[in-house]
Write a protein that holds these residues in place. Structure first.
Motif, PDB file in Angstrom:
ATOM      1  N   CYS A 109       0.767  -1.212  -0.150  1.00 52.72           N
ATOM      2  CA  CYS A 109       0.015  -0.175  -0.075  1.00 52.72           C
ATOM      3  C   CYS A 109       0.885   1.308  -0.138  1.00 52.72           C
ATOM      4  O   CYS A 109       0.552   2.133  -0.675  1.00 52.72           O
ATOM      5  CB  CYS A 109      -0.866  -0.085   1.242  1.00 52.72           C
ATOM      6  SG  CYS A 109      -2.217  -1.039   1.018  1.00 52.72           S
ATOM      7  N   ALA A 110       1.927   1.166   0.674  1.00 59.24           N
ATOM      8  CA  ALA A 110       2.869   2.325   0.849  1.00 59.24           C
ATOM      9  C   ALA A 110       3.575   2.411  -0.678  1.00 59.24           C
ATOM     10  O   ALA A 110       3.624   3.811  -1.180  1.00 59.24           O
ATOM     11  CB  ALA A 110       3.848   2.137   1.822  1.00 59.24           C
ATOM     12  N   GLU A 111       3.826   1.451  -1.235  1.00 53.45           N
ATOM     13  CA  GLU A 111       4.473   1.958  -2.482  1.00 53.45           C
ATOM     14  C   GLU A 111       3.505   2.613  -3.577  1.00 53.45           C
ATOM     15  O   GLU A 111       3.849   3.289  -4.593  1.00 53.45           O
ATOM     16  CB  GLU A 111       4.645   0.454  -3.126  1.00 53.45           C
ATOM     17  CG  GLU A 111       5.384   0.316  -4.554  1.00 53.45           C
ATOM     18  CD  GLU A 111       5.966  -1.020  -4.932  1.00 53.45           C
ATOM     19  OE1 GLU A 111       5.745  -1.194  -6.196  1.00 53.45           O
ATOM     20  OE2 GLU A 111       6.542  -1.702  -4.262  1.00 53.45           O
ATOM     21  N   VAL A 112       2.109   1.926  -3.558  1.00 55.08           N
ATOM     22  CA  VAL A 112       1.342   2.603  -4.455  1.00 55.08           C
ATOM     23  C   VAL A 112       0.554   3.954  -3.946  1.00 55.08           C
ATOM     24  O   VAL A 112      -0.164   4.357  -4.740  1.00 55.08           O
ATOM     25  CB  VAL A 112       0.305   1.749  -5.074  1.00 55.08           C
ATOM     26  CG1 VAL A 112       0.892   0.518  -5.745  1.00 55.08           C
ATOM     27  CG2 VAL A 112      -0.525   0.971  -3.785  1.00 55.08           C
ATOM     28  N   GLN A 113       1.242   4.277  -2.870  1.00 56.91           N
ATOM     29  CA  GLN A 113       0.511   5.545  -2.088  1.00 56.91           C
ATOM     30  C   GLN A 113      -1.188   5.312  -1.976  1.00 56.91           C
ATOM     31  O   GLN A 113      -1.986   6.269  -2.379  1.00 56.91           O
ATOM     32  CB  GLN A 113       0.621   6.617  -2.905  1.00 56.91           C
ATOM     33  CG  GLN A 113       2.091   6.860  -3.074  1.00 56.91           C
ATOM     34  CD  GLN A 113       2.559   8.194  -3.928  1.00 56.91           C
ATOM     35  OE1 GLN A 113       2.446   7.924  -5.077  1.00 56.91           O
ATOM     36  NE2 GLN A 113       2.883   9.199  -3.262  1.00 56.91           N
ATOM     37  N   VAL A 114      -1.608   4.481  -1.266  1.00 58.81           N
ATOM     38  CA  VAL A 114      -3.158   4.134  -0.870  1.00 58.81           C
ATOM     39  C   VAL A 114      -3.119   4.276   0.639  1.00 58.81           C
ATOM     40  O   VAL A 114      -2.200   3.729   1.290  1.00 58.81           O
ATOM     41  CB  VAL A 114      -3.495   3.117  -1.431  1.00 58.81           C
ATOM     42  CG1 VAL A 114      -4.968   2.632  -0.851  1.00 58.81           C
ATOM     43  CG2 VAL A 114      -3.415   2.810  -3.079  1.00 58.81           C
ATOM     44  N   ALA A 115      -4.189   5.135   0.977  1.00 57.60           N
ATOM     45  CA  ALA A 115      -4.388   4.803   2.647  1.00 57.60           C
ATOM     46  C   ALA A 115      -5.032   3.625   3.010  1.00 57.60           C
ATOM     47  O   ALA A 115      -5.655   2.756   2.156  1.00 57.60           O
ATOM     48  CB  ALA A 115      -5.571   5.931   2.746  1.00 57.60           C
ATOM     49  N   GLN A 116      -4.643   3.217   4.215  1.00 57.62           N
ATOM     50  CA  GLN A 116      -4.983   1.916   4.589  1.00 57.62           C
ATOM     51  C   GLN A 116      -5.418   1.890   5.952  1.00 57.62           C
ATOM     52  O   GLN A 116      -5.025   2.427   6.984  1.00 57.62           O
ATOM     53  CB  GLN A 116      -3.604   1.106   4.339  1.00 57.62           C
ATOM     54  CG  GLN A 116      -3.621  -0.436   4.988  1.00 57.62           C
ATOM     55  CD  GLN A 116      -2.535  -1.289   4.552  1.00 57.62           C
ATOM     56  OE1 GLN A 116      -1.514  -0.725   4.678  1.00 57.62           O
ATOM     57  NE2 GLN A 116      -2.723  -2.606   4.695  1.00 57.62           N
ATOM     58  N   ILE A 117      -6.465   1.109   6.147  1.00 56.57           N
ATOM     59  CA  ILE A 117      -6.913   0.707   7.521  1.00 56.57           C
ATOM     60  C   ILE A 117      -6.380  -0.786   7.812  1.00 56.57           C
ATOM     61  O   ILE A 117      -6.626  -1.671   6.966  1.00 56.57           O
ATOM     62  CB  ILE A 117      -8.612   0.638   7.751  1.00 56.57           C
ATOM     63  CG1 ILE A 117      -9.192   2.080   7.033  1.00 56.57           C
ATOM     64  CG2 ILE A 117      -9.103   0.423   8.848  1.00 56.57           C
ATOM     65  CD1 ILE A 117     -10.492   2.237   6.664  1.00 56.57           C
ATOM     66  N   ILE A 118      -5.706  -0.785   9.115  1.00 58.99           N
ATOM     67  CA  ILE A 118      -5.192  -2.067   9.418  1.00 58.99           C
ATOM     68  C   ILE A 118      -5.900  -2.518  10.413  1.00 58.99           C
ATOM     69  O   ILE A 118      -6.193  -1.546  11.539  1.00 58.99           O
ATOM     70  CB  ILE A 118      -3.508  -1.826   9.391  1.00 58.99           C
ATOM     71  CG1 ILE A 118      -3.198  -0.676  10.489  1.00 58.99           C
ATOM     72  CG2 ILE A 118      -2.993  -1.600   8.167  1.00 58.99           C
ATOM     73  CD1 ILE A 118      -1.752  -0.798  10.884  1.00 58.99           C
ATOM     74  N   VAL A 119      -6.295  -3.762  10.738  1.00 60.36           N
ATOM     75  CA  VAL A 119      -6.958  -4.315  11.563  1.00 60.36           C
ATOM     76  C   VAL A 119      -6.105  -5.499  12.185  1.00 60.36           C
ATOM     77  O   VAL A 119      -5.842  -6.376  11.497  1.00 60.36           O
ATOM     78  CB  VAL A 119      -8.437  -4.720  11.215  1.00 60.36           C
ATOM     79  CG1 VAL A 119      -9.152  -5.365  12.370  1.00 60.36           C
ATOM     80  CG2 VAL A 119      -9.209  -3.766  10.423  1.00 60.36           C
TER      81      VAL A 119
END
Length: 197
Positions: A109-119
């Protein structure tokens, strides 16, 4: 799949072989689906691995609404699906990836620059992901720590991240070029010196 200038996409990756069923189940709850729609999401992509048939059965009784749900079991190019959630200027607003707090997914996700909700997945090794998820969300601006039982509350938090980081107006994604030029390489020695380890 509905995409366009006013539609956001959420990708839930519940795992292909060892499925995080609690995460998948919560993303099918009316409260969560309503939160997605209320915040401008039009599409939910749901990876659920071997739980695929059960999820389809749950969706069969779902009331029609304005949210498209696409269920798939496995995709060898999951990072390609993550790019669908990537915002681009004048093309598509940013979406969000929702996943367990695993390092591989976080890195993608960091590589493609996407916000992420981690659970945190409480079923893994004494709930070791809980502390990791808290720490990662505290230290990385693109991450939101979502919690089972109140996952719908993480949707507006993710939109605040998208706004603060300008993720709705990124330039088009370009795959990294390999091999890197010598002057662009960071070696282990460079990292040790930089961090004083």
């Amino acid at each position: 799949m509905k995409t366009g200038p006013h539609s956001r996409v959420a990708l839930v990756t519940g795992g292909a072989t060892v499925v995080f069923r609690e995460l998948v189940d919560e993303t099918l709850m009316p409260k969560f689906l309503t939160a997605l729609q209320d915040h401008g999401f039009s599409t939910l992509l749901l990876q659920c691995g071997v739980y695929h048939d059960q999820v389809l059965a749950k969706l069969a009784s779902r009331e029609p609404d304005n949210l498209t749900i696409e269920v798939f079991d496995f995709d060898p190019d999951l990072k390609g699906r993550m790019r669908i959630c990537r915002g681009e200027a004048n093309l598509q607003p940013a979406g969000v990836v929702i996943s367990h707090a695993g390092t591989g997914t976080i890195a993608d996700c960091a590589e493609v620059q996407v916000a992420q909700i981690i659970v945190a997945n409480p079923n893994l090794m004494d709930n070791h992901q809980h502390e990791f998820a808290q720490s990662m969300a505290r230290d990385h601006a693109s991450l939101v720590h979502g919690r089972l039982g109140s996952l719908h509350e993480a949707i507006p938090e993710a939109l605040a991240v998208i706004k603060s980081l300008g993720l709705d107006s990124l330039e088009p994604y370009q795959e990294p070029v390999f091999p890197l030029r010598d002057e662009d390489r960071l070696t282990l020695i460079d990292q040790v010196i930089a961090h004083g380890v």
